[in-house]
Design an enzyme around this catalytic site. Structure first.
Site, PDB file in Angstrom:
ATOM      1  N   THR A  93      -6.446  10.072 -10.763  1.00 15.68           N
ATOM      2  CA  THR A  93      -6.268   8.852 -10.930  1.00 15.68           C
ATOM      3  C   THR A  93      -8.095   8.094 -11.034  1.00 15.68           C
ATOM      4  OG1 THR A  93      -4.307   8.633 -11.299  1.00 15.68           O
ATOM      5  CG2 THR A  93      -5.810   7.210 -12.624  1.00 15.68           C
ATOM      6  N   LYS A 168      -3.778   9.702 -19.293  1.00 14.66           N
ATOM      7  CA  LYS A 168      -3.247   9.132 -18.387  1.00 14.66           C
ATOM      8  C   LYS A 168      -3.308   7.814 -18.348  1.00 14.66           C
ATOM      9  CE  LYS A 168      -1.258   8.241 -13.873  1.00 14.66           C
ATOM     10  NZ  LYS A 168      -0.248   8.936 -13.297  1.00 14.66           N
ATOM     11  N   LYS A 243      -4.327  -0.790 -10.238  1.00  9.59           N
ATOM     12  CA  LYS A 243      -5.643   0.076 -10.176  1.00  9.59           C
ATOM     13  C   LYS A 243      -6.034   1.014 -11.902  1.00  9.59           C
ATOM     14  CE  LYS A 243      -6.869   5.006  -8.928  1.00  9.59           C
ATOM     15  NZ  LYS A 243      -6.906   6.490  -8.222  1.00  9.59           N
TER      16      LYS A 243
HETATM   17  P1  NAD Z   1      -3.082   8.759  -0.306  1.00  6.67           P
HETATM   18  O1  NAD Z   1      -4.153   7.015  -0.425  1.00  6.67           O
HETATM   19  O2  NAD Z   1      -1.759   8.756  -0.001  1.00  6.67           O
HETATM   20  O3  NAD Z   1      -3.550  10.198  -0.580  1.00  6.67           O
HETATM   21  C1  NAD Z   1      -5.449  10.161  -0.931  1.00  6.67           C
HETATM   22  C2  NAD Z   1      -5.284  11.385   0.195  1.00  6.67           C
HETATM   23  O4  NAD Z   1      -7.314  11.069   0.032  1.00  6.67           O
HETATM   24  C3  NAD Z   1      -5.417  10.083   1.909  1.00  6.67           C
HETATM   25  O5  NAD Z   1      -4.744  10.757   2.467  1.00  6.67           O
HETATM   26  C4  NAD Z   1      -7.294  10.139   2.296  1.00  6.67           C
HETATM   27  O6  NAD Z   1      -7.011  10.402   3.633  1.00  6.67           O
HETATM   28  C5  NAD Z   1      -7.959  11.003   1.283  1.00  6.67           C
HETATM   29  N1  NAD Z   1      -9.240  11.252   1.840  1.00  6.67           N
HETATM   30  C6  NAD Z   1     -10.103   9.890   1.101  1.00  6.67           C
HETATM   31  N2  NAD Z   1     -11.130  10.416   1.031  1.00  6.67           N
HETATM   32  C7  NAD Z   1     -11.052  11.781   1.364  1.00  6.67           C
HETATM   33  C8  NAD Z   1     -12.663  12.323   1.553  1.00  6.67           C
HETATM   34  N3  NAD Z   1     -13.382  11.877   1.483  1.00  6.67           N
HETATM   35  N4  NAD Z   1     -12.399  13.357   1.604  1.00  6.67           N
HETATM   36  C9  NAD Z   1     -10.966  14.314   2.277  1.00  6.67           C
HETATM   37  N5  NAD Z   1     -10.361  13.998   2.112  1.00  6.67           N
HETATM   38  C10 NAD Z   1      -9.960  12.215   1.515  1.00  6.67           C
HETATM   39  O7  NAD Z   1      -2.111   8.604  -2.420  1.00  6.67           O
HETATM   40  P2  NAD Z   1      -1.784   9.764  -3.363  1.00  6.67           P
HETATM   41  O8  NAD Z   1      -0.361   8.411  -3.094  1.00  6.67           O
HETATM   42  O9  NAD Z   1      -1.679  10.649  -2.620  1.00  6.67           O
HETATM   43  O10 NAD Z   1      -2.681   9.327  -4.618  1.00  6.67           O
HETATM   44  C11 NAD Z   1      -3.653  10.600  -5.287  1.00  6.67           C
HETATM   45  C12 NAD Z   1      -3.523   9.854  -6.321  1.00  6.67           C
HETATM   46  O11 NAD Z   1      -3.376  10.508  -7.194  1.00  6.67           O
HETATM   47  C13 NAD Z   1      -4.388   8.899  -6.453  1.00  6.67           C
HETATM   48  O12 NAD Z   1      -5.903   9.169  -7.818  1.00  6.67           O
HETATM   49  C14 NAD Z   1      -4.044   8.262  -7.682  1.00  6.67           C
HETATM   50  O13 NAD Z   1      -3.996   7.143  -8.310  1.00  6.67           O
HETATM   51  C15 NAD Z   1      -3.209   9.250  -8.395  1.00  6.67           C
HETATM   52  N6  NAD Z   1      -1.947   9.146  -8.381  1.00  6.67           N
HETATM   53  C16 NAD Z   1      -0.768   8.798  -8.061  1.00  6.67           C
HETATM   54  C17 NAD Z   1       0.736   8.656  -7.892  1.00  6.67           C
HETATM   55  C18 NAD Z   1       1.513   8.098  -7.050  1.00  6.67           C
HETATM   56  O14 NAD Z   1       3.089   8.132  -7.161  1.00  6.67           O
HETATM   57  N7  NAD Z   1       1.135   8.258  -5.210  1.00  6.67           N
HETATM   58  C19 NAD Z   1       1.226   8.679  -9.087  1.00  6.67           C
HETATM   59  C20 NAD Z   1       0.689   9.609  -9.929  1.00  6.67           C
HETATM   60  C21 NAD Z   1      -0.390   9.752  -9.353  1.00  6.67           C
END
Ligand code: NAD
Length: 295
Positions: A93, A168, A243
């Site tokens: 997102t 979204k 966010k």
């Molecule tokens: P998260 O923080 O668990 O996962 C993100 C991952 O990206 C982490 O493991 C981090 O180490 C990795 N990362 C960061 N920078 C990086 C880079 N430069 N190269 C490689 N890896 C890198 O977050 P999440 O909960 O998995 O969410 C991911 C996305 O999905 C976000 O944008 C969030 O807004 C969206 N989202 C999350 C949910 C939820 O319920 N968790 C629901 C809908 C949407």
């Protein structure tokens, strides 16, 4: 079966990548967190030393990253490694403007791009029941569809570049508003001497019904099982809602649209997060609302 690069193996990305492996695809994964990368290796995901390596020889590269900064920096890294005509799909997102820049960079490089943020949370990612809101060309969307089919239950092409992110943030702005409204209704009802269960029976079947009441009730022991029944462990963390509410206001600003309730919801989530609740489920804001006194 395709070779897929998957970058960002966090709460959402890891189960999504695992579902692609279970469907028979070869997944090349990368995450900056070495513990997560090791966990991915134990799930038949090929672990890569860099984002560029994960993109090498892949027909599709999927990004599931925390924010726009990470998405744009990973995109710059992988572009020289992407095979001609391959697809890059960003499921994170991020703000609409960055999503449009993402598409422009891919188009310039002769690659296919889709922005496809998701709804459905970690349980949806695990159970492959996510909803994907997509933006991009018909051709790019068609290329993405077989992978969307595996990772989710529903996908909709909402329009051109950035349209998925637009959908979204509209949805999540509404969710922020309805969750706060739900919390206020239960808090007021309780002060008026109503049992939450009785109020739930009414509101979940009357004109106040909405997703936070019917599916994700913020009152423990009331309605279907929800994070309220698990000490408000996310679920969907308050800081992620903060966010998204911020992204909605940022987008509203760019088109000159006033969204007074969306703006107020952002302020309330900002205050709630600042009280130290950023990592609680966003429905826990009801606890904070309960304590608000009329000034
Ligand atoms: P998260 O923080 O668990 O996962 C993100 C991952 O990206 C982490 O493991 C981090 O180490 C990795 N990362 C960061 N920078 C990086 C880079 N430069 N190269 C490689 N890896 C890198 O977050 P999440 O909960 O998995 O969410 C991911 C996305 O999905 C976000 O944008 C969030 O807004 C969206 N989202 C999350 C949910 C939820 O319920 N968790 C629901 C809908 C949407």
């Amino acid at each position: 079966m395709a070779t897929i690069g998957f970058i960002g193996l966090g709460n959402m990305g890891l189960p999504m990548a695992r579902n692609l492996v279970a469907a028979g695809h070869q997944v090349q994964g990368y995450d900056t967190n070495s513990d997560l990368l090791a966990a991915a290796g134990g799930m038949d995901i090929i672990t890569c030393a860099s984002a560029g390596d994960a993109a090498e020889d892949a027909q599709a590269i999927i990004l599931m990253l925390p924010n726009a900064e990470a998405v744009m920096s990973v995109l710059e890294t992988i572009l020289p490694h992407c095979a001609a005509g391959s697809l890059v799909m960003d499921c994170s997102t991020i703000d609409v403007e960055s999503a449009r820049r993402f598409h422009a960079m891919l188009q310039e490089a002769g690659l296919l791009g889709v922005d496809a943020p998701v709804s459905g949370g970690v349980t949806g990612a695990q159970a492959a029941t996510l909803t994907f809101m997509a933006g991009g060309t018909e051709q790019a969307f068609k290329t993405a569809e077989p992978f969307l089919d595996i990772m989710g239950a529903r996908h909709v092409l909402c329009g051109g570049s950035g349209a998925g992110q637009s959908a979204k943030i509209c949805n999540n702005m509404l969710l922020a508003i309805t969750m706060i409204g739900t919390g206020e209704a239960f808090s007021l009802g309780q002060k008026l001497g109503l049992e939450p269960e009785a109020l739930f029976q009414i509101m979940s079947t009357s004109s106040g019904m909405c997703w936070p009441i019917n599916t994700y009730c913020p009152v423990p022991g009331v309605g279907p099982n929800s994070p309220a029944d698990n000490d408000y462990k996310p679920g969907f963390a308050t800081d992620l809602m903060l966010k998204d509410a911020g992204l909605a206001q940022q987008a509203a600003e760019t088109v000159g649209q006033s969204t007074p309730l969306g703006a107020h919801a952002l302020e309330l989530y900002r205050e709630y997060s600042a009280s130290g609740a950023g990592d609680k489920d966003f429905s826990a804001i009801i606890q904070w609302l309960n304590d608000l006194q009329r000034g």
